[in-house]
Design an enzyme around this catalytic site. Structure first.
Site, PDB file in Angstrom:
ATOM      1  N   LYS A   1      75.791  38.997  57.545  1.00 56.74           N
ATOM      2  CA  LYS A   1      75.595  37.706  58.230  1.00 56.74           C
ATOM      3  C   LYS A   1      76.792  37.414  59.132  1.00 56.74           C
ATOM      4  CE  LYS A   1      74.526  32.833  57.172  1.00 56.74           C
ATOM      5  NZ  LYS A   1      74.259  31.861  56.100  1.00 56.74           N
TER       6      LYS A   1
ATOM      7  N   SER B   1      70.066  28.879  56.556  1.00 57.00           N
ATOM      8  CA  SER B   1      70.730  29.390  57.743  1.00 57.00           C
ATOM      9  C   SER B   1      70.740  30.924  57.823  1.00 57.00           C
ATOM     10  CB  SER B   1      72.172  28.874  57.780  1.00 57.00           C
ATOM     11  OG  SER B   1      72.923  29.402  56.695  1.00 57.00           O
TER      12      SER B   1
ATOM     13  N   SER C   1      70.602  28.097  51.705  1.00 54.33           N
ATOM     14  CA  SER C   1      70.517  29.011  52.850  1.00 54.33           C
ATOM     15  C   SER C   1      70.319  30.478  52.514  1.00 54.33           C
ATOM     16  CB  SER C   1      71.767  28.871  53.726  1.00 54.33           C
ATOM     17  OG  SER C   1      71.742  27.657  54.419  1.00 54.33           O
TER      18      SER C   1
END
Length: 495
Positions: free
Chosen positions: A78, A158, A182
């Site tokens: 990420k 997210s 998330s």
């Protein structure tokens, strides 16, 4: 073996050990899949040279017989994790061009274990969002579609890029972070497994901060066994992070027996929300039945302060964000706005932050600054902190009564179309976190397991919440649920 990118971590590890496949072959298969999937916008910084170098090194290590479980396995990182010499922007314009000179502890541990980094994954800007629509790179897109409808769907947020990449078999697994859901919400939206460990289990050092008392890294994988394998490598004490727990990390994979006879699973009555879709209600009831059939006992429980969780979260998280994001000012690193003649330091700050931060980040920074301001600190921030303590106590009381895990839905709906929950009403978007934020406020481990499809053929997930530091037991309960649910659906390839 063809379609090597479709393997999970455990299968690929076993194939590598048996000599049936090399890490270079696995990595090349994933790199090819990534190059063919630009329509998903999941990978935003590709690192094929780093990937192949690491894969070659991993093959040597495996040959030498000294290889941990993650060695040679290609994964995505990420964009919130700092990776040395590779752009690490947290999907924000304000960090354009930022290439850290250091590696986050979690990504370093994965690299040390021989994992292969394929590149950086899309996400909501500074991890603020539930649909991956706030990214400076543009929206990440779910590989799933509603029936024959061509509308693009959100992979959740997210960690939307991570979810999309794992579900579309672009990588074998990915790192995510979870501040209010998330990891778990996007995992549920795309039909994969995502675990948020206990707060302090994984180091936060080198991960761009959103809300420091809530953020926690975790793996996003194709199944529960893979989650256990990757989580073990990501965990561990880190002296560079004062909130990191000095606890031994068990062999999570060895704890996956699937035997949950005699376990007590709590069903919280407060999670039965008004207007909850019948499909979610049925999935939850089916999940409880599956665990019961596996030998667990279902117990109705009460978590009385649940209804205050979302408001408390949306005071505490923005307050911490406004403090954490003060460092992005155009002076030390990242973007600096073009200044007009006569502009001073104040104008530079204002212009840099106005053009560098997206609307959602600006909104949350303003909320956070407001609730921390002199006249409102007690009315909002301190009150939210007291509510957080009560929420934590609700869970402590339930676990003290012998409950081993708690079963809830993971999300209030299946994935929705990009643009369907527009900025017109941000509160609608915030309601996506209704089942997940309590876990972050209490610092507990939580896992989302895919358990079924809705009428339009989209994945739905169930969440299990565990006792603090008891990820092994939680993963085993999730393993039993996964076995009973038998979820094997994959998105049809359209990209």
């Amino acid at each position: 073996m063809s379609d090597l990118n479709k393997l999970g971590l455990a299968e690929a590890r076993d194939a590598l050990r048996a000599g049936d496949v090399t890490s270079v072959e696995l990595t090349e298969s994933c790199l090819k899949a990534i190059d063919e999937a630009d329509a998903l916008n999941a990978f935003v910084h590709k690192t094929p040279e780093i990937a192949l170098d690491r894969a070659k090194a991993a093959d040597e290590r495996i040959k030498a017989g000294d290889a941990p479980s993650m060695c040679g396995l290609p994964i995505g990182i990420k964009d919130l994790f700092c990776t040395k010499g590779v752009p690490s922007q947290a999907a924000s314009k304000i960090l354009e061009g930022f290439k850290p000179e250091y590696e986050s502890t979690v990504s370093q541990q994965l690299a040390d274990a021989g994992a292969v980094m394929l590149g950086k994954l899309n996400m909501d800007e500074f991890a603020m969002g539930s649909s991956n629509e706030t990214s400076t790179y543009g929206n990440a897109v779910s590989p799933w579609r509603r029936g024959n409808d061509g509308a693009q769907l959100t992979p959740g947020g997210s960690s939307g890029g991570s979810a999309s990449a794992v579900a579309a078999d672009l990588c074998l697994a990915a790192t995510g972070t979870d501040t209010g859901g998330s990891i778990r919400q996007p995992a549920a939206f795309v039909g994969i497994t995502g675990i948020k460990p206990t707060y302090g289990r994984c180091s936060r050092w080198g991960i761009v901060a959103f809300a420091s008392s809530l953020d926690q890294a975790g793996p996003m994988t194709k199944n529960v066994r893979d989650a256990a394998i990757m989580l073990e490598t990501m965990c561990g004490h880190d002296p560079k992070d004062s909130t990191s727990a000095e606890l031994a990390v068990p062999n999570f994979e060895a704890m996956l027996t699937g035997d949950i006879k005699g376990k007590k699973i709590g069903i919280p009555k407060e999670y039965r929300m008004d207007g909850m879709p019948a499909e979610i209600e049925k999935l939850w009831a089916d999940g409880a039945e599956m665990l019961k059939d596996a030998g667990a006992e279902m117990v109705d429980i009460s978590l009385p302060h649940t209804k205050y969780a979302l408001p408390a979260y949306y005071v505490i998280a923005p307050a911490e964000a406004s403090s954490n994001l003060a460092r992005y000012d155009g002076v030390r690193y990242g973007r600096r706005a073009q200044l007009s003649q006569g502009d001073g330091i104040t104008e530079m700050y204002e212009k840099t932050r106005a053009e560098g931060f997206g609307h959602e980040v600006q909104r949350r920074v303003m909320i956070g600054t407001y609730v921390l301001s002199a006249g409102f600190y007690d009315a909002y921030y301190n009150r939210a902190r007291r509510v957080r303590t009560l929420i934590k106590k609700d869970f402590e009381d339930v676990f003290a009564e012998g409950i081993d895990a708690i079963l809830t839905p993971a999300t209030p709906s299946a994935s929705f179309g990009l643009g369907e929950m527009t900025e017109a009403d941000p509160v609608q978007m915030y309601l996506n976190d209704v089942f997940t934020v309590t876990v972050n406020l209490a610092g507990l481990p939580g896992i989302s397991v895919p358990a079924g499809l809705d009428q339009q053929g989209l994945p739905l997930g169930l969440q299990l919440i565990g006792r603090p530091w008891d990820e092994g037991d939680l993963l085993n309960t999730a393993y039993a649920l996964e076995s009973a649910a038998g979820f094997v659906a994959k998105p049809g390839k359209w990209w």
